[in-house]
Design a protein around this motif. Structure first.
Motif, PDB file in Angstrom:
ATOM      1  N   UNK A 151       0.838  -1.191   0.000  1.00  0.00           N
ATOM      2  CA  UNK A 151       0.000   0.000   0.000  1.00  0.00           C
ATOM      3  C   UNK A 151       0.877   1.246   0.000  1.00  0.00           C
ATOM      4  N   UNK A 152       0.706   2.073  -1.024  1.00  0.00           N
ATOM      5  CA  UNK A 152       1.481   3.300  -1.169  1.00  0.00           C
ATOM      6  C   UNK A 152       0.652   4.477  -0.663  1.00  0.00           C
ATOM      7  N   UNK A 153       1.076   5.073   0.431  1.00  0.00           N
ATOM      8  CA  UNK A 153       0.403   6.230   1.051  1.00  0.00           C
ATOM      9  C   UNK A 153      -1.099   5.953   1.288  1.00  0.00           C
ATOM     10  N   UNK A 154      -1.447   4.918   2.047  1.00  0.00           N
ATOM     11  CA  UNK A 154      -2.854   4.544   2.192  1.00  0.00           C
ATOM     12  C   UNK A 154      -3.717   5.546   2.956  1.00  0.00           C
ATOM     13  N   UNK A 155      -3.127   6.404   3.791  1.00  0.00           N
ATOM     14  CA  UNK A 155      -3.945   7.359   4.546  1.00  0.00           C
ATOM     15  C   UNK A 155      -4.185   8.652   3.783  1.00  0.00           C
ATOM     16  N   UNK A 156      -3.624   8.770   2.596  1.00  0.00           N
ATOM     17  CA  UNK A 156      -3.776   9.998   1.813  1.00  0.00           C
ATOM     18  C   UNK A 156      -5.253  10.289   1.532  1.00  0.00           C
ATOM     19  N   UNK A 157      -5.730  11.447   1.974  1.00  0.00           N
ATOM     20  CA  UNK A 157      -7.102  11.854   1.698  1.00  0.00           C
ATOM     21  C   UNK A 157      -8.141  11.340   2.672  1.00  0.00           C
ATOM     22  N   UNK A 158      -7.761  10.478   3.599  1.00  0.00           N
ATOM     23  CA  UNK A 158      -8.722   9.930   4.548  1.00  0.00           C
ATOM     24  C   UNK A 158      -9.002  10.937   5.674  1.00  0.00           C
ATOM     25  N   UNK A 159     -10.252  10.967   6.120  1.00  0.00           N
ATOM     26  CA  UNK A 159     -10.610  11.796   7.266  1.00  0.00           C
ATOM     27  C   UNK A 159     -10.178  11.075   8.550  1.00  0.00           C
ATOM     28  N   UNK A 160     -10.298  11.727   9.722  1.00  0.00           N
ATOM     29  CA  UNK A 160      -9.839  11.079  10.965  1.00  0.00           C
ATOM     30  C   UNK A 160     -10.448   9.704  11.208  1.00  0.00           C
ATOM     31  N   UNK A 161     -11.738   9.532  10.880  1.00  0.00           N
ATOM     32  CA  UNK A 161     -12.365   8.219  11.058  1.00  0.00           C
ATOM     33  C   UNK A 161     -11.735   7.198  10.121  1.00  0.00           C
ATOM     34  N   UNK A 162     -11.437   7.635   8.887  1.00  0.00           N
ATOM     35  CA  UNK A 162     -10.806   6.746   7.927  1.00  0.00           C
ATOM     36  C   UNK A 162      -9.391   6.369   8.325  1.00  0.00           C
ATOM     37  N   UNK A 163      -8.658   7.321   8.897  1.00  0.00           N
ATOM     38  CA  UNK A 163      -7.302   7.037   9.362  1.00  0.00           C
ATOM     39  C   UNK A 163      -7.340   6.009  10.488  1.00  0.00           C
ATOM     40  N   UNK A 164      -8.287   6.167  11.415  1.00  0.00           N
ATOM     41  CA  UNK A 164      -8.442   5.200  12.507  1.00  0.00           C
ATOM     42  C   UNK A 164      -8.780   3.819  11.948  1.00  0.00           C
ATOM     43  N   UNK A 165      -9.633   3.782  10.937  1.00  0.00           N
ATOM     44  CA  UNK A 165     -10.016   2.520  10.301  1.00  0.00           C
ATOM     45  C   UNK A 165      -8.818   1.828   9.659  1.00  0.00           C
ATOM     46  N   UNK A 166      -8.007   2.576   8.912  1.00  0.00           N
ATOM     47  CA  UNK A 166      -6.892   1.947   8.208  1.00  0.00           C
ATOM     48  C   UNK A 166      -5.845   1.438   9.191  1.00  0.00           C
ATOM     49  N   UNK A 167      -5.674   2.131  10.304  1.00  0.00           N
ATOM     50  CA  UNK A 167      -4.736   1.634  11.318  1.00  0.00           C
ATOM     51  C   UNK A 167      -5.175   0.260  11.822  1.00  0.00           C
ATOM     52  N   UNK A 168      -6.442   0.143  12.164  1.00  0.00           N
ATOM     53  CA  UNK A 168      -6.947  -1.135  12.655  1.00  0.00           C
ATOM     54  C   UNK A 168      -6.894  -2.211  11.596  1.00  0.00           C
ATOM     55  N   UNK A 169      -7.176  -1.838  10.356  1.00  0.00           N
ATOM     56  CA  UNK A 169      -7.127  -2.807   9.255  1.00  0.00           C
ATOM     57  C   UNK A 169      -5.717  -3.360   9.081  1.00  0.00           C
ATOM     58  N   UNK A 170      -4.724  -2.487   9.057  1.00  0.00           N
ATOM     59  CA  UNK A 170      -3.346  -2.932   8.859  1.00  0.00           C
ATOM     60  C   UNK A 170      -2.886  -3.845   9.986  1.00  0.00           C
ATOM     61  N   UNK A 171      -3.196  -3.482  11.227  1.00  0.00           N
ATOM     62  CA  UNK A 171      -2.805  -4.317  12.356  1.00  0.00           C
ATOM     63  C   UNK A 171      -3.519  -5.669  12.297  1.00  0.00           C
ATOM     64  N   UNK A 172      -4.789  -5.648  11.893  1.00  0.00           N
ATOM     65  CA  UNK A 172      -5.537  -6.891  11.786  1.00  0.00           C
ATOM     66  C   UNK A 172      -4.989  -7.810  10.715  1.00  0.00           C
ATOM     67  N   UNK A 184       5.035   5.438   3.186  1.00  0.00           N
ATOM     68  CA  UNK A 184       4.512   6.714   3.660  1.00  0.00           C
ATOM     69  C   UNK A 184       5.654   7.686   3.902  1.00  0.00           C
ATOM     70  N   UNK A 185       5.315   8.971   3.885  1.00  0.00           N
ATOM     71  CA  UNK A 185       6.264   9.985   4.336  1.00  0.00           C
ATOM     72  C   UNK A 185       5.816  10.557   5.678  1.00  0.00           C
ATOM     73  N   UNK A 186       4.714   9.992   6.243  1.00  0.00           N
ATOM     74  CA  UNK A 186       4.176  10.451   7.515  1.00  0.00           C
ATOM     75  C   UNK A 186       4.738   9.594   8.653  1.00  0.00           C
ATOM     76  N   UNK A 187       5.745  10.105   9.307  1.00  0.00           N
ATOM     77  CA  UNK A 187       6.422   9.344  10.350  1.00  0.00           C
ATOM     78  C   UNK A 187       5.468   9.012  11.494  1.00  0.00           C
ATOM     79  N   UNK A 188       4.615   9.966  11.858  1.00  0.00           N
ATOM     80  CA  UNK A 188       3.709   9.759  12.988  1.00  0.00           C
ATOM     81  C   UNK A 188       2.751   8.599  12.742  1.00  0.00           C
ATOM     82  N   UNK A 189       2.314   8.416  11.500  1.00  0.00           N
ATOM     83  CA  UNK A 189       1.410   7.314  11.184  1.00  0.00           C
ATOM     84  C   UNK A 189       2.118   5.972  11.300  1.00  0.00           C
ATOM     85  N   UNK A 190       3.303   5.875  10.737  1.00  0.00           N
ATOM     86  CA  UNK A 190       4.036   4.613  10.791  1.00  0.00           C
ATOM     87  C   UNK A 190       4.431   4.269  12.224  1.00  0.00           C
TER      88      UNK A 190
END
Length: 241
Positions: A151-172, A184-190
């Protein structure tokens, strides 16, 4: 499993990816981190046979992507959600991908449900926000229930609810034993989802280690990253090339 060995891409006299070697193993989220222009997207495009390497090889489960008979069943990928065909509905977009890989309606419905798009399945993509397009791209990546996700930059364009969703999806997904590579170039997300980090700069691998080991000796992951990419310190983690 993903294996990259001495992967190189040159455009004329410019080198986008320079002798890159690493592996990504199942059961964890591996973050692919680097500044814009570091070579992350070019590496992913070579892995998915969208760009031809100048030298080296990239393998999924021991084979080049182009040799996979039904690639969606083995590798799910998100590269550019903004490039989706605007005239198709979300359902039709997934339908032609499913048909090309021997997948049926059940797979389409499951992917739409996971991505939270069931209620807009028959809307045309041209009316989607960037976040909705991103969700559709992720639905396409999940369509074949693959063991490997890229996944290349999967949080791009997602709202806060979407960002929370993708975090849980990846961990799952990692918890199910899948191989998950997230660029990603977003260190805080990784920092919130990754178990391991691959850090590149100028097309070269700077670090390959667990998040914990990479951050050791620094107040934050961001501090460790900036020191590494700026060349202010010599990184000596176990996976340095």
């Amino acid at each position: 499993m993903i294996e990259v060995h001495r992967l190189t891409k040159r455009y004329g006299t410019a080198t986008a990816v320079d002798d890159l070697t690493f592996s990504v193993r199942p059961g964890s989220v591996t973050g692919f981190l680097g500044p814009n222009g570091a070579g992350k997207s070019t590496t992913i495009r070579m892995l998915l046979a969208l760009t031809t390497p100048t030298a080296g090889r990239a393998l999924v489960n021991g084979r080049p992507y182009r040799d996979l008979r039904e690639p969606l069943r083995e590798v799910g990928a998100l590269v550019d959600a903004a490039g989706l065909h605007g005239g198709r509905t979300a359902y039709r977009h997934l339908h032609w991908l499913a048909a090309a890989n021997g997948l049926g309606r059940r797979a389409i419905d499951a992917a739409l449900g996971t991505a939270g798009l069931t209620t807009v399945a028959h809307r045309r993509v041209r009316g989607f926000s960037l976040g909705m397009r991103q969700r559709l791209g992720i639905a396409a990546a999940l369509l074949g229930d693959p063991a490997t996700l890229v996944l290349d930059e999967p949080v791009n364009g997602l709202d806060p609810e979407g960002v929370h969703w993708i975090r849980g999806l990846l961990r799952g997904l990692a918890g199910e034993g899948r191989t998950v590579l997230v660029s990603s170039h977003l260190i805080s997300e990784l920092a919130l989802v990754a178990d391991r980090l691959l850090v590149i700069g100028g097309g070269r691998l700077l670090a390959d280690d667990t998040v914990e080991a990479f951050s050791r000796g620094h107040a934050t992951l961001e501090d460790a990253y900036f020191a590494c990419t700026a060349g202010a310190v010599t990184y000596r983690g176990g996976g340095v090339r």
